[in-house]
Write an enzyme that holds these catalytic residues in place. Structure first.
Site, PDB file in Angstrom:
ATOM      1  CG  HIS A  86      35.710   4.435  20.657  1.00 25.48           C
ATOM      2  ND1 HIS A  86      37.026   3.286  21.260  1.00 25.48           N
ATOM      3  CD2 HIS A  86      34.508   4.371  22.164  1.00 25.48           C
ATOM      4  CE1 HIS A  86      35.514   2.141  22.137  1.00 25.48           C
ATOM      5  NE2 HIS A  86      34.976   2.729  22.514  1.00 25.48           N
ATOM      6  CG  HIS A  91      26.503   1.287  22.280  1.00 24.62           C
ATOM      7  ND1 HIS A  91      27.175   0.840  21.313  1.00 24.62           N
ATOM      8  CD2 HIS A  91      27.345   1.720  23.299  1.00 24.62           C
ATOM      9  CE1 HIS A  91      28.470   0.977  21.826  1.00 24.62           C
ATOM     10  NE2 HIS A  91      27.858   1.537  22.502  1.00 24.62           N
TER      11      HIS A  91
END
Length: 313
Positions: free
Chosen positions: A247, A274
């Site tokens: 993921h 991120h």
């Protein structure tokens, strides 16, 4: 056509028709409608808040938040933002969609099952069509690296051929996650087979803290893997033993798609999320000697401001 930078050139691709779905927002808890729509050649990917009438380009310089997701917005308009865009961005990149308008009637993209697989399904149902205009790709010419105070890091470097490879290691000691790593030559086929169905995850001990901060209000075992120490709480268990790193690599694909073009090069990272992924794309685009834009079979050096203008065109 492969969604990644396997071969330079080729026609640009858009969705053949529009398609919509409804689902809950992971962080807002709101029920949201998402529509994937065709866009004209050269438009790139953008997100439109239909409730606000605001369109936001899906570009690294429009990222306004990287807490537990990637959110884009407009400067000076704090309400004009769209969060949790990374999974649909990864799916569009994997499908080779260059131009698309993503409409949503609220502050984030629905989480659906927590992976990119439902978005791949939607794109497959809508179909893809070539349109006028040449596809552009970014070839990495030299290593660009970013790191943070914890020692986490991310790097893009050149490859001998025109492809995209990715290698990532994550570490969550004392949990069912542990240390996991994965190296993959990322193509449309390998993304769908190896990454697309890997779900987002969280630690059980963090859930109350996240909700107190106004996050994860829509999270459930239906859209996230929850880890409680050595245990996976979800009744169905994992989709693969290393679903966690898969993921995280899916997130890398979605975050790097905010460069505006497919990247030809090698990504490597350790505990990258991120924030670091976005910093890496910004650093890559800020250095005019780090990349060149491939248009058809011709290579030309492109400075970052010109590149950003091209993605907005």
């Amino acid at each position: 056509m492969d969604g990644f930078a396997q071969l330079p050139g080729g026609r640009r691709r858009r969705l053949a028709q529009g398609i919509s779905c409804r689902g809950v927002g992971l962080h807002s808890g709101l029920t949201l409608t998402l529509s994937l729509l065709p866009a004209p050649s050269g438009a790139g990917i953008s997100f439109r808040r239909t409730d606000l009438g605001v369109t936001i380009p899906a570009r690294a310089d429009h990222v306004v938040d990287t807490r537990l997701c990637t959110a884009i917005g407009m400067e000076g308009q704090p309400q004009a933002r769209v969060g949790t865009i990374e999974h649909v961005m990864a799916a569009l990149a994997a499908a080779g969609i260059d131009d698309a308008l993503v409409e949503v009637d609220g502050p984030e993209v629905p989480i659906l099952d927590g992976s990119a697989e439902p978005f791949i399904f939607l794109i497959n149902c809508a179909g893809a069509a070539e349109q006028y205009g040449q596809r552009h790709s970014l070839q990495v010419l030299k290593a660009v690296r970013v790191e943070d105070e914890t020692g986490a890091w991310a790097e893009l470097s050149p490859l001998d051929d025109f492809a995209f490879e990715a290698e990532l290691e994550i570490a969550f000691p004392g949990t069912a996650i542990g240390t996991q790593s994965l190296a993959l030559r990322v193509s449309t086929a390998s993304f769908r087979a190896e990454l697309a169905n890997a779900r987002t995850f969280t630690l059980a001990e963090d859930v109350a803290r996240l909700r107190a901060a106004g996050l994860a209000r829509g999270g459930s075992l239906a859209n996230a893997v929850v880890v409680d120490g050595p245990l996976v709480v979800n009744p169905g268990g994992l989709r693969s033993p290393d679903e966690f790193v898969r993921h995280k690599l899916l997130d890398v694909v979605g975050d790097l798609a905010l460069a505006g073009h497919p990247i030809a090069g090698r990504f490597r990272g350790a505990r990258s999320g991120h924030a670091l992924n976005n910093r890496l794309v910004r650093a890559l685009l800020a250095d005019p000697t780090a990349t060149r834009l491939v248009t058809g079979h011709a290579l030309e050096a492109v400075e970052a401001p010109a590149l950003l203008a091209a993605t907005a065109a």
